[in-house]
Design an enzyme around this catalytic site. Structure first.
Site, PDB file in Angstrom:
ATOM      1  N   ASP A 179       0.837  -1.202   0.000  1.00  0.00           N
ATOM      2  CA  ASP A 179       0.000   0.000   0.000  1.00  0.00           C
ATOM      3  C   ASP A 179       0.868   1.247   0.000  1.00  0.00           C
ATOM      4  O   ASP A 179       0.563   2.247   0.662  1.00  0.00           O
ATOM      5  CB  ASP A 179      -0.924  -0.020   1.221  1.00  0.00           C
ATOM      6  CG  ASP A 179      -2.032   1.021   1.138  1.00  0.00           C
ATOM      7  OD1 ASP A 179      -2.568   1.413   2.188  1.00  0.00           O
ATOM      8  OD2 ASP A 179      -2.346   1.461   0.005  1.00  0.00           O
ATOM      9  N   GLU A 225     -11.204   4.406  -1.339  1.00  0.00           N
ATOM     10  CA  GLU A 225     -11.675   4.694   0.022  1.00  0.00           C
ATOM     11  C   GLU A 225     -12.528   5.962   0.082  1.00  0.00           C
ATOM     12  O   GLU A 225     -12.170   6.994  -0.474  1.00  0.00           O
ATOM     13  CB  GLU A 225     -10.481   4.832   0.990  1.00  0.00           C
ATOM     14  CG  GLU A 225      -9.363   5.737   0.535  1.00  0.00           C
ATOM     15  CD  GLU A 225      -8.279   4.992  -0.205  1.00  0.00           C
ATOM     16  OE1 GLU A 225      -8.539   3.918  -0.775  1.00  0.00           O
ATOM     17  OE2 GLU A 225      -7.156   5.487  -0.254  1.00  0.00           O
ATOM     18  N   ASP A 253      -3.195  -2.980  -2.522  1.00  0.00           N
ATOM     19  CA  ASP A 253      -4.239  -1.959  -2.591  1.00  0.00           C
ATOM     20  C   ASP A 253      -4.076  -1.152  -3.875  1.00  0.00           C
ATOM     21  O   ASP A 253      -3.012  -1.125  -4.485  1.00  0.00           O
ATOM     22  CB  ASP A 253      -4.143  -1.015  -1.378  1.00  0.00           C
ATOM     23  CG  ASP A 253      -5.349  -0.077  -1.286  1.00  0.00           C
ATOM     24  OD1 ASP A 253      -5.206   1.010  -0.714  1.00  0.00           O
ATOM     25  OD2 ASP A 253      -6.433  -0.429  -1.801  1.00  0.00           O
ATOM     26  N   ASN A 254      -5.157  -0.494  -4.315  1.00  0.00           N
ATOM     27  CA  ASN A 254      -5.110   0.504  -5.396  1.00  0.00           C
ATOM     28  C   ASN A 254      -4.689  -0.025  -6.755  1.00  0.00           C
ATOM     29  O   ASN A 254      -4.059   0.710  -7.536  1.00  0.00           O
ATOM     30  CB  ASN A 254      -4.173   1.663  -5.015  1.00  0.00           C
ATOM     31  CG  ASN A 254      -4.448   2.215  -3.655  1.00  0.00           C
ATOM     32  OD1 ASN A 254      -3.613   2.149  -2.758  1.00  0.00           O
ATOM     33  ND2 ASN A 254      -5.642   2.756  -3.465  1.00  0.00           N
ATOM     34  N   LYS A 306       2.766   3.131  -6.070  1.00  0.00           N
ATOM     35  CA  LYS A 306       2.344   2.025  -6.962  1.00  0.00           C
ATOM     36  C   LYS A 306       3.482   1.562  -7.857  1.00  0.00           C
ATOM     37  O   LYS A 306       3.530   0.397  -8.203  1.00  0.00           O
ATOM     38  CB  LYS A 306       1.136   2.461  -7.781  1.00  0.00           C
ATOM     39  CG  LYS A 306       0.019   3.085  -6.935  1.00  0.00           C
ATOM     40  CD  LYS A 306      -0.306   2.274  -5.695  1.00  0.00           C
ATOM     41  CE  LYS A 306      -0.853   3.113  -4.551  1.00  0.00           C
ATOM     42  NZ  LYS A 306      -0.711   2.418  -3.240  1.00  0.00           N
TER      43      LYS A 306
HETATM   44  O1  LIG Z   1      -5.184   4.230  -1.264  1.00  0.00           O
HETATM   45  C1  LIG Z   1      -4.466   5.224  -1.895  1.00  0.00           C
HETATM   46  C2  LIG Z   1      -5.090   6.189  -2.677  1.00  0.00           C
HETATM   47  C3  LIG Z   1      -4.328   7.186  -3.303  1.00  0.00           C
HETATM   48  C4  LIG Z   1      -5.025   8.211  -4.130  1.00  0.00           C
HETATM   49  C5  LIG Z   1      -4.661   9.545  -4.018  1.00  0.00           C
HETATM   50  C6  LIG Z   1      -5.327  10.515  -4.768  1.00  0.00           C
HETATM   51  C7  LIG Z   1      -6.355  10.130  -5.629  1.00  0.00           C
HETATM   52  F1  LIG Z   1      -7.008  11.058  -6.343  1.00  0.00           F
HETATM   53  C8  LIG Z   1      -6.713   8.796  -5.751  1.00  0.00           C
HETATM   54  C9  LIG Z   1      -6.042   7.824  -5.005  1.00  0.00           C
HETATM   55  C10 LIG Z   1      -2.948   7.224  -3.140  1.00  0.00           C
HETATM   56  C11 LIG Z   1      -2.303   6.244  -2.359  1.00  0.00           C
HETATM   57  C12 LIG Z   1      -0.906   6.219  -2.161  1.00  0.00           C
HETATM   58  N1  LIG Z   1      -0.349   5.260  -1.390  1.00  0.00           N
HETATM   59  C13 LIG Z   1      -1.127   4.298  -0.832  1.00  0.00           C
HETATM   60  N2  LIG Z   1      -2.476   4.258  -0.982  1.00  0.00           N
HETATM   61  C14 LIG Z   1      -3.076   5.226  -1.731  1.00  0.00           C
HETATM   62 MG   LIG Z   2      -3.926   2.610  -0.601  1.00  0.00          MG
END
Ligand SMILES: Oc1cc(-c2ccc(F)cc2)cc2cncnc12
Ligand SMILES: [Mg+2]
Length: 215
Positions: A141, A199, A169-170, A144
């Site tokens: 997490d 989230e 995640d993501n 990326k």
């Molecule tokens: O869960 C996450 C979400 C986002 C993120 C930020 C901005 C946006 F617009 C969309 C998604 C960034 C992350 C960086 N590291 C770990 N987890 C993350």
């Molecule tokens: Mg994340």
């Protein structure tokens, strides 16, 4: 603004959560992110999937890359038996400092080691640092574009064994296409996708669960 978002999140925890009660810490962070200020925690929807994967894995050794404020650290650690250790890596010192306080508020500080630094620098040292062979469960997490190099590094350091589960995640938003391609089309992994949402939003996202099939 004088304070940072992690500091405001920590303040919400210290005000609204019961010391020593991990579930109240999780609820306080989710409430803060839904009603006050969005923050990049795995959140409640994906967090429930994370809980299920952790429970079915019953891991003895756990690695998390990307601590941020410690939300998923608390989610995972609250499900672990007493003797289990969770190692979490955070490159941002300010995030790590907040995370340690969130984890302490949950009463889980004795089961967690928050390591500050780059995952690529720390992974090769972990076997010796902690006297472990392999990780039963890994939660990715962090940034990326580090997913793929870091899972390859875990393989090369012998830190994945047959049955090790890697949950990322993501994989849709922000997305990790090179990582997905690797775990989905490499015979060393059996991989499946859990559709969910970013989230606290309606934006599509998801988690990828990849089980290492052994060398
Ligand atoms: O869960 C996450 C979400 C986002 C993120 C930020 C901005 C946006 F617009 C969309 C998604 C960034 C992350 C960086 N590291 C770990 N987890 C993350
Ligand atoms: Mg994340």
């Amino acid at each position: 603004t004088r304070t940072t978002r992690p500091q405001r999140l920590l303040q919400a925890v210290s005000i609204n959560a019961v010391r020593g009660d991990p579930d109240s810490v999780i609820k306080a962070i989710d409430h803060f992110c839904k009603h006050t200020e969005w923050a990049m925690n795995v959140g409640d929807e994906k967090g429930a999937i994370l809980d299920l994967v952790v429970m079915e894995t019953c891991p003895s050794t756990v690695l998390e890359l990307g601590t941020y404020c410690g939300y998923s650290t608390v989610r995972i650690t609250r499900l672990l038996p007493p003797a289990t250790k969770l190692i979490t890596v955070e490159m941002n010192p300010e995030y790590a400092h907040v995370a340690r306080q969130v984890i302490q508020h949950a009463g889980l500080q004795d089961k967690v080691c928050v390591l500050e630094g780059e995952s690529a620098d720390l992974i090769p040292k972990m076997a010796n640092m902690f006297g472990i062979q392999a990780f039963d469960f890994v939660f990715l997490d962090h940034w990326k574009d580090h997913y793929l190099p870091d899972i390859r590094l875990l393989e090369d350091c012998g830190l994945l064994a047959q049955g090790s589960v890697v949950l990322a995640d993501n994989v849709v938003c922000p997305g990790a296409p090179d990582y997905l391609n690797y775990v989905r089309y490499n015979l060393k992994y059996s991989s499946r996708f859990y559709q969910a949402h970013l989230e606290y939003t309606r934006v599509l996202d998801g988690l990828e669960r990849s089980e290492y099939q052994g060398d």
